[in-house]
Write a protein that holds these residues in place. Structure first.
Motif, PDB file in Angstrom:
ATOM      1  N   THR A 135      83.921  93.439  30.643  1.00 40.07           N
ATOM      2  CA  THR A 135      84.534  92.112  30.608  1.00 40.07           C
ATOM      3  C   THR A 135      83.555  91.068  30.089  1.00 40.07           C
ATOM      4  N   VAL A 136      82.292  91.154  30.511  1.00 41.27           N
ATOM      5  CA  VAL A 136      81.273  90.234  29.997  1.00 41.27           C
ATOM      6  C   VAL A 136      81.105  90.411  28.493  1.00 41.27           C
ATOM      7  N   MET A 137      81.043  91.670  28.051  1.00 36.24           N
ATOM      8  CA  MET A 137      80.896  91.945  26.624  1.00 36.24           C
ATOM      9  C   MET A 137      82.089  91.417  25.839  1.00 36.24           C
ATOM     10  N   MET A 138      83.296  91.673  26.321  1.00 34.06           N
ATOM     11  CA  MET A 138      84.486  91.192  25.629  1.00 34.06           C
ATOM     12  C   MET A 138      84.549  89.665  25.603  1.00 34.06           C
ATOM     13  N   ALA A 139      84.101  89.029  26.685  1.00 32.28           N
ATOM     14  CA  ALA A 139      84.095  87.566  26.734  1.00 32.28           C
ATOM     15  C   ALA A 139      83.153  86.988  25.686  1.00 32.28           C
ATOM     16  N   LEU A 140      81.970  87.586  25.545  1.00 30.68           N
ATOM     17  CA  LEU A 140      81.014  87.114  24.550  1.00 30.68           C
ATOM     18  C   LEU A 140      81.548  87.329  23.128  1.00 30.68           C
ATOM     19  N   MET A 141      82.184  88.458  22.891  1.00 32.99           N
ATOM     20  CA  MET A 141      82.741  88.725  21.572  1.00 32.99           C
ATOM     21  C   MET A 141      83.913  87.797  21.280  1.00 32.99           C
ATOM     22  N   TRP A 142      84.671  87.458  22.319  1.00 33.75           N
ATOM     23  CA  TRP A 142      85.775  86.515  22.159  1.00 33.75           C
ATOM     24  C   TRP A 142      85.235  85.148  21.755  1.00 33.75           C
ATOM     25  N   VAL A 143      84.164  84.729  22.413  1.00 32.46           N
ATOM     26  CA  VAL A 143      83.553  83.438  22.078  1.00 32.46           C
ATOM     27  C   VAL A 143      82.985  83.465  20.660  1.00 32.46           C
ATOM     28  N   ALA A 144      82.438  84.615  20.261  1.00 30.90           N
ATOM     29  CA  ALA A 144      81.874  84.726  18.916  1.00 30.90           C
ATOM     30  C   ALA A 144      82.952  84.570  17.845  1.00 30.90           C
ATOM     31  N   GLU A 145      84.136  85.086  18.103  1.00 26.97           N
ATOM     32  CA  GLU A 145      85.221  84.949  17.135  1.00 26.97           C
ATOM     33  C   GLU A 145      86.009  83.660  17.336  1.00 26.97           C
ATOM     34  N   TRP A 146      85.988  83.151  18.557  1.00 23.65           N
ATOM     35  CA  TRP A 146      86.599  81.861  18.919  1.00 23.65           C
ATOM     36  C   TRP A 146      88.014  81.688  18.361  1.00 23.65           C
ATOM     37  N   PRO A 147      88.956  82.449  18.892  1.00 22.01           N
ATOM     38  CA  PRO A 147      90.345  82.379  18.425  1.00 22.01           C
ATOM     39  C   PRO A 147      90.998  80.996  18.511  1.00 22.01           C
ATOM     40  N   PRO A 148      90.612  80.101  19.449  1.00 25.90           N
ATOM     41  CA  PRO A 148      91.287  78.790  19.500  1.00 25.90           C
ATOM     42  C   PRO A 148      91.113  77.943  18.240  1.00 25.90           C
ATOM     43  N   ALA A 149      90.069  78.220  17.454  1.00 25.08           N
ATOM     44  CA  ALA A 149      89.782  77.388  16.284  1.00 25.08           C
ATOM     45  C   ALA A 149      90.756  77.680  15.138  1.00 25.08           C
ATOM     46  N   LYS A 150      91.275  76.626  14.538  1.00 23.49           N
ATOM     47  CA  LYS A 150      92.113  76.773  13.348  1.00 23.49           C
ATOM     48  C   LYS A 150      91.274  76.801  12.070  1.00 23.49           C
ATOM     49  N   HIS A 151      90.062  76.261  12.155  1.00 22.37           N
ATOM     50  CA  HIS A 151      89.187  76.201  10.988  1.00 22.37           C
ATOM     51  C   HIS A 151      87.777  76.640  11.363  1.00 22.37           C
ATOM     52  N   LEU A 152      87.087  77.235  10.404  1.00 18.42           N
ATOM     53  CA  LEU A 152      85.711  77.649  10.588  1.00 18.42           C
ATOM     54  C   LEU A 152      84.779  76.456  10.375  1.00 18.42           C
ATOM     55  N   SER A 153      83.488  76.696  10.544  1.00 17.95           N
ATOM     56  CA  SER A 153      82.523  75.615  10.415  1.00 17.95           C
ATOM     57  C   SER A 153      82.524  74.983   9.030  1.00 17.95           C
ATOM     58  N   ASP A 154      82.852  75.761   8.011  1.00 21.13           N
ATOM     59  CA  ASP A 154      82.868  75.231   6.643  1.00 21.13           C
ATOM     60  C   ASP A 154      84.213  74.592   6.286  1.00 21.13           C
TER      61      ASP A 154
END
Length: 206
Positions: A135-154
């Motif tokens: 669960t910790v690993m999946m949470a970190l990977m979820w944050v890395a992909e950050w599904p709530p965002a509609k746009h990336l940093s660029d």
């Protein structure tokens, strides 16, 4: 006029995860050696989840040419975290993940996590620890992909298909469910593991 009760007990309908003495057993466990359909379903889900983690470990270690290119495996000197964490382009931990990418401690922690979780699930032991680590690993990977965002940093579209319930969340819930129902008792070493003195004395190892 006396009413006579029948002398025999009606078998009635009993939920399969309840013992006759009223004690509740885990839904995925095997009662009195009987392999139920429910137990087989949970056991199958456990083994499949175990293979997900074990395959990720093996592919990243030896570079089978799937997610990890041939010759780029961990044994070839490649980093199992540099590619993923180094290319995080969204989310509140973007810079943190970049700093972690390719570090020796990150590689070892990640790979040992994949191996340990995969082996525990496949064997049906230490499912609570596996669920916590997974669960910790999946949470970190979820944050890395950050599904709530509609746009990336660029500013480009993230192409996120769901702002919350992606496969990382589903995997985490499945891991917790497998531990909750003692899914290692069927087609696994869960019952043997539970009888070990250290496990009896420390339920969190169950």
């Amino acid at each position: 006029m006396a009413v006579h009760q029948p002398t025999h007990r009606s078998s009635g309908f009993h939920l399969p995860w309840f013992r006759r003495n009223g004690a509740v057993s885990a839904p995925g466990s095997v009662e009195a050696g009987a392999l139920t359909a429910r137990a087989c379903v949970f056991a199958s889900a456990r083994v499949l989840m175990g293979f997900v983690f074990l395959w990720a470990f093996l592919d990243k270690t030896f570079g089978f040419g799937y997610a990890t290119a041939s010759g780029k495996g961990w044994v070839d000197g490649g980093s199992p975290t540099e590619g993923f964490l180094g290319h995080v382009v969204v989310g509140p931990m973007e810079s943190t993940f970049h700093a972690w990418a390719g570090a020796a401690w990150t590689d070892w922690l990640f790979m040992l996590g994949l191996l340990g979780i995969g082996l525990a699930l496949t064997a049906g032991v230490a499912l609570r620890l596996a669920a916590l680590a997974g669960t910790v690993m999946m949470a970190l990977m979820w944050v890395a992909e950050w599904p709530p965002a509609k746009h990336l940093s660029d500013g480009s579209a993230s192409m996120s298909t769901n702002p919350f319930a992606d496969y990382h969340v589903v995997y985490a819930v499945v891991l917790i469910a497998l531990a909750a129902v003692s899914a290692g008792d069927a087609l696994g070493l869960g019952r043997w593991w539970a009888r070990l003195p250290i496990v009896r004395d420390h339920a969190w190892l169950r």
